[in-house]
Structures are given as C-alpha cells and as structure tokens.
Design a protein around this motif. Structure first.
Motif, mmCIF file in Angstrom:
data_model
loop_
_atom_site.group_PDB
_atom_site.id
_atom_site.type_symbol
_atom_site.label_atom_id
_atom_site.label_comp_id
_atom_site.label_asym_id
_atom_site.label_seq_id
_atom_site.Cartn_x
_atom_site.Cartn_y
_atom_site.Cartn_z
ATOM 1 N N ARG A 90 0.838 -1.200 0.000
ATOM 2 C CA ARG A 90 0.000 0.000 0.000
ATOM 3 C C ARG A 90 0.870 1.246 0.000
ATOM 4 N NH1 ARG A 90 -5.320 -0.793 -1.498
ATOM 5 N NH2 ARG A 90 -5.345 1.453 -1.180
ATOM 6 N N LYS A 92 2.625 4.239 -2.462
ATOM 7 C CA LYS A 92 2.503 4.806 -3.810
ATOM 8 C C LYS A 92 3.849 5.286 -4.332
ATOM 9 C CE LYS A 92 -0.636 7.830 -2.539
ATOM 10 N NZ LYS A 92 -1.643 8.866 -2.495
ATOM 11 N N GLY A 265 2.250 15.890 6.102
ATOM 12 C CA GLY A 265 0.986 15.198 6.388
ATOM 13 C C GLY A 265 1.115 13.864 7.091
ATOM 14 N N SER A 269 -3.048 12.433 11.289
ATOM 15 C CA SER A 269 -4.146 11.776 11.991
ATOM 16 C C SER A 269 -4.062 11.933 13.494
ATOM 17 C CB SER A 269 -4.167 10.285 11.659
ATOM 18 O OG SER A 269 -3.007 9.669 12.157
ATOM 19 N N ALA B 45 -0.614 7.551 5.843
ATOM 20 C CA ALA B 45 -0.775 8.985 5.616
ATOM 21 C C ALA B 45 -0.664 9.209 4.120
ATOM 22 C CB ALA B 45 0.297 9.776 6.347
ATOM 23 N N ASN B 46 -1.342 10.239 3.644
ATOM 24 C CA ASN B 46 -1.349 10.518 2.201
ATOM 25 C C ASN B 46 -1.743 9.262 1.413
ATOM 26 O OD1 ASN B 46 -0.459 13.226 2.617
ATOM 27 N ND2 ASN B 46 1.591 12.407 3.003
ATOM 28 N N SER B 47 -2.662 8.491 1.988
ATOM 29 C CA SER B 47 -3.238 7.285 1.348
ATOM 30 C C SER B 47 -2.230 6.181 1.098
ATOM 31 C CB SER B 47 -3.955 7.660 0.040
ATOM 32 O OG SER B 47 -4.918 8.650 0.272
ATOM 33 N N GLN B 48 -1.183 6.124 1.882
ATOM 34 C CA GLN B 48 -0.265 4.987 1.801
ATOM 35 C C GLN B 48 0.324 4.684 3.192
ATOM 36 O OE1 GLN B 48 3.245 5.715 -0.549
ATOM 37 N NE2 GLN B 48 3.586 7.749 0.312
ATOM 38 N N GLY B 138 -5.709 -0.959 3.415
ATOM 39 C CA GLY B 138 -6.070 -0.760 2.010
ATOM 40 C C GLY B 138 -7.567 -0.530 1.844
ATOM 41 N N ILE B 141 -8.490 2.961 3.027
ATOM 42 C CA ILE B 141 -8.074 3.997 2.065
ATOM 43 C C ILE B 141 -9.038 4.013 0.864
ATOM 44 C CG2 ILE B 141 -6.245 4.643 0.432
ATOM 45 C CD1 ILE B 141 -4.218 3.534 2.550
ATOM 46 N N ASP B 142 -9.334 2.839 0.344
ATOM 47 C CA ASP B 142 -10.213 2.779 -0.832
ATOM 48 C C ASP B 142 -11.606 3.316 -0.499
ATOM 49 O OD1 ASP B 142 -8.096 1.706 -2.157
ATOM 50 O OD2 ASP B 142 -8.789 -0.377 -2.044
ATOM 51 N N ASN B 155 -5.471 9.246 6.199
ATOM 52 C CA ASN B 155 -4.426 9.121 7.222
ATOM 53 C C ASN B 155 -4.991 8.382 8.426
ATOM 54 O OD1 ASN B 155 -2.921 11.460 5.807
ATOM 55 N ND2 ASN B 155 -4.851 12.390 6.444
ATOM 56 N N GLY B 156 -4.122 7.748 9.183
ATOM 57 C CA GLY B 156 -4.619 7.096 10.390
ATOM 58 C C GLY B 156 -3.688 6.016 10.891
#
Lengths: 483, 460
Positions: A90, A92, A265, A269, B45-48, B138, B141-142, B155-156
């Motif tokens: 996961r 990018k 960023g 969270s 974070a930032n979707s990864q 995953g 995020i999706d 994020n989390g």
C-alpha cells in the motif's frame, strides 16, 4: 556489540532490504516524587532492547525486542523485512533517503557526578527538606511537591551504509511546586518551571547548583500570595512573557509546525499538520524583524542543553538551521526522507526515537529565539500599560499550530513602567503569525529550558527537548482570566 | 498458542518467585505486575502506509513495603529471571533508604474475580500478519476515496494489541488475564480549489474482525467531503451537538476528576460534591467492565483487585471517586478496583461508560436552532481544575446548524468553558455511541446535544 549488529545488518541485506539500521539501547531511569512529606514515588526503571528499521521495495518496516541475542536479532530482522514488504503493498511512492556521510564515532554528554552514584538517602534528604520548606510558608499550602528524574542512556547505532556510532547520555532535572487553597480557589506555583521542573544534560551537580530550598520557600510564598490576588482582567493589551513561558510558546507555535513530517501530512491523523507549508518557505512573514528562531543542537555550543546531541538516530550529524530569520520563515527540521521530499540536499539531523522499541521521528532538539539587547527591567520600564505573565499552567493549540491559548501561574499588572499588582489565573490567546508579528522587544536574559516530556507519534513517544528564550514583549494580545 | 501458554506459565511463576524473594529478604508486603505484550501498529498517511512497527516485550512493575511503611518501586523490561530478581533487590534497597509513608495502610487482600461471559482474548488476533493489517488499511483507504471525489489524503493508524498479565502480592493475590483489542483511527483530508477539510472516524474492538474498515473509511471520507468551503463565524455562546468522539474528550476530563488522587491533591472539580447534583439529570456515568458497551472487559485492576460496576454519576448526582488501595487506605475506604498498572497511587476509570439515551442523531440536529456540530476535539487541556474549566479546539468536521438543519461547514473554533456547565445544559442524549482507547482503558460515550458552550476563538 557492533559485531552482533553488523551480522544482523548483513542478514537484512540478504533478505532483500535496500537499507537497514539497528539501534541497541540500554536505559536506566530514577524517579522520585515527594508530596506532603511522603515519598510518593521512588522508582528505578531499567530496560534494554533493540529496534530494526528496514527499507524494502521502497517501504519501511520496523520491529523490536527486549531480548538481545543473535537468534532474536535474526528473527526480528526477518519480521521487519516482512513488515516492509507488507507496507509496500500500500505504498505509492518509494522512499528515498538523502545522502549522509559514513560516521564512526563515540560521544557522550558532559556529566561530572553520575546521578545514579549519589546515595538515594542524600537525594531524599534534600527533597524532603524542600518539601517541608514549601509547607512551612503558610497554612494555605495544600500540597508541597518535589519531583526529580534522572536518566542514563547508552546506545549503539549501525547502518547498512557503514555508520557505527556509540553514545552515552545522562540528564536529570528537578522542580518544586506548591498548591494552595482558600475558599474553593486553588493556586499553583512552580520553580524553576512547571510540570516537573527544568532538565539539563548534566549530572547531579546540576541539582546541587540550584538552591532547591530557596526555590521551595518562594513557591510556598508566591502560591499563598496568589490566593488573594485579583483575577487577570480581559481585553487586548501589551503582554510581556518570562523566558520559561516563552520557551513553551516557541515549542508549540514554532517548533512543532516546522517539523517536516507534520508539514508533509504524515502526522495528520494524530498531532496534526502545519500552517508552514512548503509554498511559504522563504516568503511567509512569521514574525517581526527582530524574531530569529534557530535549531542548533550541536553539543559544541550548548553541551548541557537537554535537546543537544551530536548525531540523530539516522546517524546524521546535526546542522544549525534558521527556522525564522529576521521574521521570515526559512527552514524546517528534517529527516533524510523528508529532506528529499522537500527538495533539500541533506537532512539537518532531527530524527530521534525515545527508546529501542520506537522508530525515529522528527523531534525538536534545541530550538531557540535568539536574544535581543534589552535588559528585562528595561522592557517593563518601557511599557506604559500591560500584563507580565510567568510560568506555564495550561496550553492548547490547534492542529495546524495557528490558534493557541496558554494559561500562566501568575501575572503582574504593568502600569507606567512598573509591576504594580499581582494577578492570578492569567490566560492569553492568539494566532501564531499575528502574535510573533507583534513582538517588539526581546531581552538579553537568554536561558535554555529543558522540557523532558514532549509527546508525539503513534505509539506515542516522549522526547526530551530544549528551548532558549528571553523575556519578550508582544503588543495587542487578547488576555483574560481562566476562571 | 503453545508459545503463549508457555509465556502465561512463565509470567505467573515469575510473579510468585519475585514475591517469595522479596519477602524472604525483608519486605513486609509486596506486589508485582508482569505483562507480556505484542503490539503492532500500521500508520498510513497521504493514502499509503508510511510507518509500520511492532514490538514484543515482557515488563514487570514491583513494589515492596517495609513494616514501617517505607517503600520502593522498580520497573524492568526483561524476560530474564535473574535480572528481575536483581531489580527486586534494588526495590528493597530503595525502600530501606526511604522514609515511611504513613498514609499507606496495606496492599489488597485476595478477592473473588467475577467471571465474564464476554470473550476477552481472540485467537485470530495472534495469527494476524503484517499483510492482514495492510489489507485492512487498504480497504480503509479505498473506502475513504470512494466517499467523495475531493478526498485527497487518507491518514490514520491500525493498532493490534495482545496482553497477558499476571499480578501477585504477598497477601495472596494471584490473578491472570489475557486480552486483545484492535483500534482504528482514520482522518481524511478533502481538498478543492478554495479549501481543505478533515473528517474523522474511530473504532475499537476486542477483535479486529468486528471492525468494518470500509465503514470507518467511508464515515471519515464523507465527513471530510462535506466540510469543504468552510465559513468563519463569530465566537460566542452556541448550542452544540457533540459527536461521540467529542463527548469522549469531555468524559476524559471528567474521569480525571473522579480519581481519588485528583481529590487528594485538591485539583478535582468534584471535591465536596459527593451525592450532590452536578450534571444534568439525564446523565449517568458508570465504570463497568461488564457493560456490553465497553469494548474489552478488564477483570481486575493493576493491584489484582476485581473490577465491579461502579456508579460515578447517577442521573446527574455525583456518587463515587475511584480508588486504588493507597488512596482507599488513606481515607479509610476500600479500593474500588482502579489501580493503575504501571504507577504507584494513580487510580483512573478503565471501562467508563456514559450511558446513551434513546434519541436518533437527527433528533439532536432538529432540536438545534442556532448551533454547532462538533465532530472531534483537539488538544484539550485543563484551565481551572477546581471549576472544571477546559479549553479545546474543534477538529475534523465542524458545521453550523440552523433551525434544525445542518447548514454549512465552519472553520475550527476554540471553546473555553466548564464541562460542568456544558453537561448541565444537556438537552438530548443520543442513542448512538462510540468507544475510544484512553490511557490503558476505554471510554464509551454517546452523541449529545447541549444548549450552551462558550466559544472564544476561531482559526483562519
């Protein structure tokens, strides 16, 4: 120790890691708390363990254990590699690290008397005397408190890029505080500062250098006086802060927002992000022209500062960096990864972990407001009407580090250049760039305060940091009573 | 499981060995807590995924007391019995050099642990791999990205925890418990040309399987998406609907005030208020490990004292402070089973439940004429402890409510007010509730609508 670590590094590389570092840390700490003549806490903590940080497929993995032997090291390296592989599913953007020169060095902080060699009885005697002195000051003293902590850290760092660093760190600190109560009102006074006192990278000689019993007398008297003080008035006024409160102001409104991980960023969270976004670098007017805030943890200059060190936990030598220069926002606290992301050639060495079982994060080190040329008395004499606030009592700031509110233990009404009247429950509030933009006087009474309990990250890490600050004046600040 | 069974035997036996050792060497009383833990945390974070960490540890906390009430404590992270016994000797050494604390009366006597029919330890939590955790992340995020086209970053953190705990003392306490839990916090950022907004969601459960990653991701994503183009409104006195995440923060401050330590220090806003009406009559708060609403039932506290249901507020009337054996002894009372696990004399509620009401969330909004919806509170802190005055910023979803309708998103605001005053102005209790991990326990709270909160500032 290094041999064992180097073998584990080799193992990680064999498993496909493109980068690996291992930290072994041995810790000892001693905590003593006295309350009203009783030993409330007398705790020795010891632990040791290691953490393995691995990059594979462009993503991070980290694992740790408190069992230091070859078999466990191998197991932990394997797990760290698996975790990195899972992270990569996961991810990018592959992680890139700014270059760092290979370091082989050993350094230590400058203690004279190892606090752990001082007999427990001697410590207790001093602290009990201070506690008794607090309670002797008046019948309104509800609690006299003394708190002391010492820590000794021995750590070893090895990376797959060839660095081998050993460090021995000792720090300690102490504080006294009084709680007084009358007619439902409770007041607190603490010295040298609040929330456990002041901390330095020195040995027991630091505690001896403070006249703890004298400080105890002062907190008992001042906490009693506060009970009969008037509440802080409300309205916009000129605010003068003592250097200990200013240290926390620097910490919250400049230190945290200039951490590059928040900016990018990756702390969103939990702790939040930052208003100091990259588009503002070199452009944003953060404060008035007299405001210069610098990150300078080099032990050559301030070896005793709690936040000083020679290399961070990525093995990067520390580098002096202006965060604010002549009022303009100019720099970040960086890691190797964030340096690349933000377009810097190298990290300035801000990555630290609070123990072997935690990954390094960008943490404040020694971040200071450079001194001005005013004597503190001159700042007061030059103020027609205002409020002087001293020693933090409460704090809160938003997730971008813009809107803040701080409460202090005591305040003085300033009239015609004189401290006229003691005030209690003072609180002030502001927006960061407006507040610093209204700074028009900075004292030359520069003092470095050590804060041993800055929290950040998940799982949370508690880091020791420091800030140099002086008495300073700010115009048009909203103040009110926290009552 | 075999390995965990061995660890269980080891920590139980070691606890006994340590107690025997210190008593033989001069201790009058002693207790020891030993915990084996496996913690994994995947941060994104930032979707990864950007941080992915794990630790295993064995930690012991030992207290020894001499007959004249001198005491010493040690904490050690080690699985080596010789090292632990060496630390125990150090605790004795500290005690011998210390001064008597005459407020200390005695460690607790053994007491029957009340059984629970709820499962505390889920075997499937042991078998989770880093890839399982990555898969859950995953899905979060999706789902968050699917919640709105403006979602820019998810994020989390996903945390999984296993704990095996043995507690023994020289008076015969000898207890063991094992529990697991997973927590997932998600903060989503949405962006358009003009603005940026956040949305938050959180879940905790004894078993990761019980948490719907998609639901949490979507909830946070949707809230972030609807928070764009926030307007600034003037600070002042507003009605407020607090989501459970925000109510839980108010409960945290209330929990601090219920600690006998806060009372002893003179810094609790509940001093001299026992059996007095302090909060609105619809508010009842209990500390109840057997409540179905608390995510993980803890059977005993840090001293091995069985946990029982304790009423803190009954229809607004303050009923009880929470005690450990130290403060209970000091006041001539019995411990309520709230000793801290790793600190001497620091009691705190561990399964706090603010009992929900019957109203639908929409009823809370409809009841509001001129108010604010607060999703979450950020960086709350005490301003005046005796009056319960706290300050905090709103975060991750602040909306204006007008004439019973959610109207528009607003910039984050700061309130500085007494939580007593806020909770006294309760208008409606929601039936929806959420739990959050706080310190080493859990706080469960519902949505609430209150008539008055004093806001003193705005961001941006």
């Amino acid at each position: 120790m290094f041999d064992l670590m180097e073998k584990a590094v080799e193992k990680g590389l064999l498993l496909g890691a493109t980068y690996i570092d291992i930290r072994i840390v041995k810790n000892a700490s001693e905590e003593i708390k006295i309350k009203n003549g009783a030993v409330e806490e007398a705790t020795i903590k010891t632990d040791s363990g290691f953490g393995v940080r691995v990059l594979k497929n462009g993503a991070w993995g980290f694992h740790s254990s408190n069992k230091i032997d070859k078999h466990t090291l191998d197991q932990v390296v394997e797990t760290a590699v698996k975790i990195a592989e899972a992270s990569a599913t996961r991810s990018k953007k592959p992680v890139k690290l700014a270059p760092v020169k290979t370091i082989k060095d050993k350094w230590r902080t400058p203690w004279i008397k190892d606090p752990f060699d001082v007999p427990f009885k001697d410590k207790l005697e001093l602290f009990l005397e201070a506690d008794e002195t607090i309670r002797e000051q008046s019948d309104y003293v509800k609690a006299g408190m003394v708190s002391y902590e010492a820590r000794k850290i021995h750590k070893w760092f090895v990376s797959s890029e060839g660095s081998k660093i050993e460090a021995e760190i000792v720090f300690c600190g102490v504080g006294v505080s009084a709680l007084t109560a009358k007619n439902g009102d409770v007041q607190r006074r603490s010295l040298p500062t609040s929330f456990g006192g002041n901390y330095v990278k020195r040995g027991w000689e630091y505690v001896e250098s403070l006249n703890l019993v004298e400080l105890a007398e002062r907190v008992g008297k001042e906490a009693t006086m506060l009970l009969d003080a008037k509440s802080c008035p409300s309205g916009k006024t000129t605010l003068i802060l003592d250097s200990s409160q200013l240290a926390l102001q620097i910490h919250e409104s400049c230190g945290h927002p200039s951490e590059a991980d928040r900016v990018l960023g990756t702390e969103a969270s939990y702790a939040g992000t930052s208003f100091l976004t990259p588009d503002k670098l070199g452009k944003l007017k953060y404060g008035s022209e007299i405001v210069n805030i610098v990150m300078d943890p080099s032990p050559e200059k301030y070896p005793e500062a709690l936040g000083s060190y020679k290399y961070d936990d990525e093995g990067v030598p520390v580098k002096r960096t202006y965060i604010v220069k002549e009022g303009v926002f100019t720099g970040y606290q960086l890691s190797r990864e964030t340096a690349v992301e933000l377009g810097f050639e190298e990290s300035n060495g801000a990555m630290r972990a609070d123990n072997w079982n935690r990954i390094p994060l960008i943490r404040m080190s020694l971040i200071s407001l450079e001194p001005g040329d005013w004597r503190p008395e001159e700042i007061i004499e030059d103020t027609k009407d205002g409020i002087y606030m001293d020693t933090n009592r409460s704090w809160s700031i938003d997730d971008k580090r813009l809107n803040f509110q701080f409460g202090c233990e005591l305040a003085w009404k300033i009239e015609k250049g004189e401290k006229k009247e003691l005030l209690k429950n003072p609180v002030y509030q502001g927006i960061t760039p407006e507040f610093w933009g209204n700074c028009d006087a900075i004292g030359k009474d520069f003092f470095i305060w050590g804060i041993p309990n800055c929290g950040k990250g998940e799982p949370q890490q508690i880091m020791w940091v420091s800030h140099g600050a002086s008495t300073a004046r700010f115009r048009n600040v909203m103040v009110f009573s926290g009552r | 499981m075999k390995e965990l069974d061995e660890i269980k035997s080891w920590i139980i036996d070691t606890a006994q060995t340590v107690i025997k050792h210190v008593i033989e060497n001069g201790a009058w009383q002693a207790d020891v807590r030993i915990e084996y833990g496996e913690n994994y945390l995947t941060r994104f974070a930032n979707s990864q995924i950007h941080q992915n960490v794990g630790e295993t540890y064995t930690k012991a906390f030992l207290r020894v007391f001499l007959r004249d009430k001198r005491f010493g404590c040690v904490t050690i992270i080690s699985r080596d019995i010789d090292e632990i016994l060496k630390a125990a000797d150090q605790a004795l050494k500290i005690a011998k050099a210390s001064k008597p604390d005459l407020f200390f009366k005695s460690l607790p006597e053994p007491d029957r642990i009340l059984p629970t029919d709820r499962k505390m330890f889920f075997e499937e939590m042991i078998r989770l791999t880093p890839f399982d955790r990555a898969e859950v992340v995953g899905k979060v995020i999706d789902a968050a990205h699917e919640a709105g086209k403006h979602v820019s970053a998810v994020n989390g953190a996903l945390s999984t925890v296993l704990r095996l705990q043995a507690i023994a003392n020289s008076l015969g306490v000898n207890v063991f418990q094992a529990y697991s839990f997973a927590s997932l916090n998600v903060l989503v950022t949405a962006k358009n040309m003009q603005s940026e907004a956040e949305g938050f969601a959180y879940r905790v459960s004894g078993n990761l399987k019980e948490i719907s990653a998609e639901e949490v991701g979507f909830e946070a994503g949707e809230r972030a998406s609807s928070g764009l183009d926030a307007k600034k409104i003037e600070p002042g006195d507003y009605e407020v609907v607090f989501l459970p995440y925000a109510t839980a923060t108010l409960m945290f401050h209330l929990a601090i005030d219920t600690s006998a330590r806060s009372k002893d220090l003179g810094v609790s806003s509940l001093i001299n208020k026992e059996n007095k009406k302090v909060l609105h009559e619809d508010i009842s708060v209990v500390d109840d490990p057997r409540s179905e609403k608390t995510p993980v039932p803890l059977l005993f506290d840090g001293e091995g004292v069985p946990k029982r249901r304790l009423v803190l507020f009954d229809h607004g009337v303050f009923k009880n402070f929470v005690y450990d054996s130290y403060y209970a002894g000091k006041e001539g009372k019995k411990s309520t089973g709230h000793a801290s696990f790793w600190r001497h004399a620091s009691p705190f509620p561990s399964n706090l439940v603010f009992e929900p009401g019957n109203s639908k969330f929409d009823d809370l909004i409809e009841d509001t004429k001129n108010g604010i919806l607060v999703s979450r509170l950020h960086y709350s802190n005490t301003v005046d402890p005796r009056r319960g005055i706290i300050t905090a910023m709103t975060r991750a979803g602040t909306f204006k409510i007008e004439n019973g309708e959610l109207k528009y998103s607003i910039k984050n605001m700061r309130f500085t007010d007494s939580y007593h005053r806020i909770l006294n102005s309760l208008s409606i209790l929601g039936k929806d509730f959420r739990s959050m991990v706080v310190r080493r326990g859990f706080i469960t709270a519902p949505s609430i609508k209150v008539n008055s909160v004093k806001f003193v500032g705005t961001t941006g």
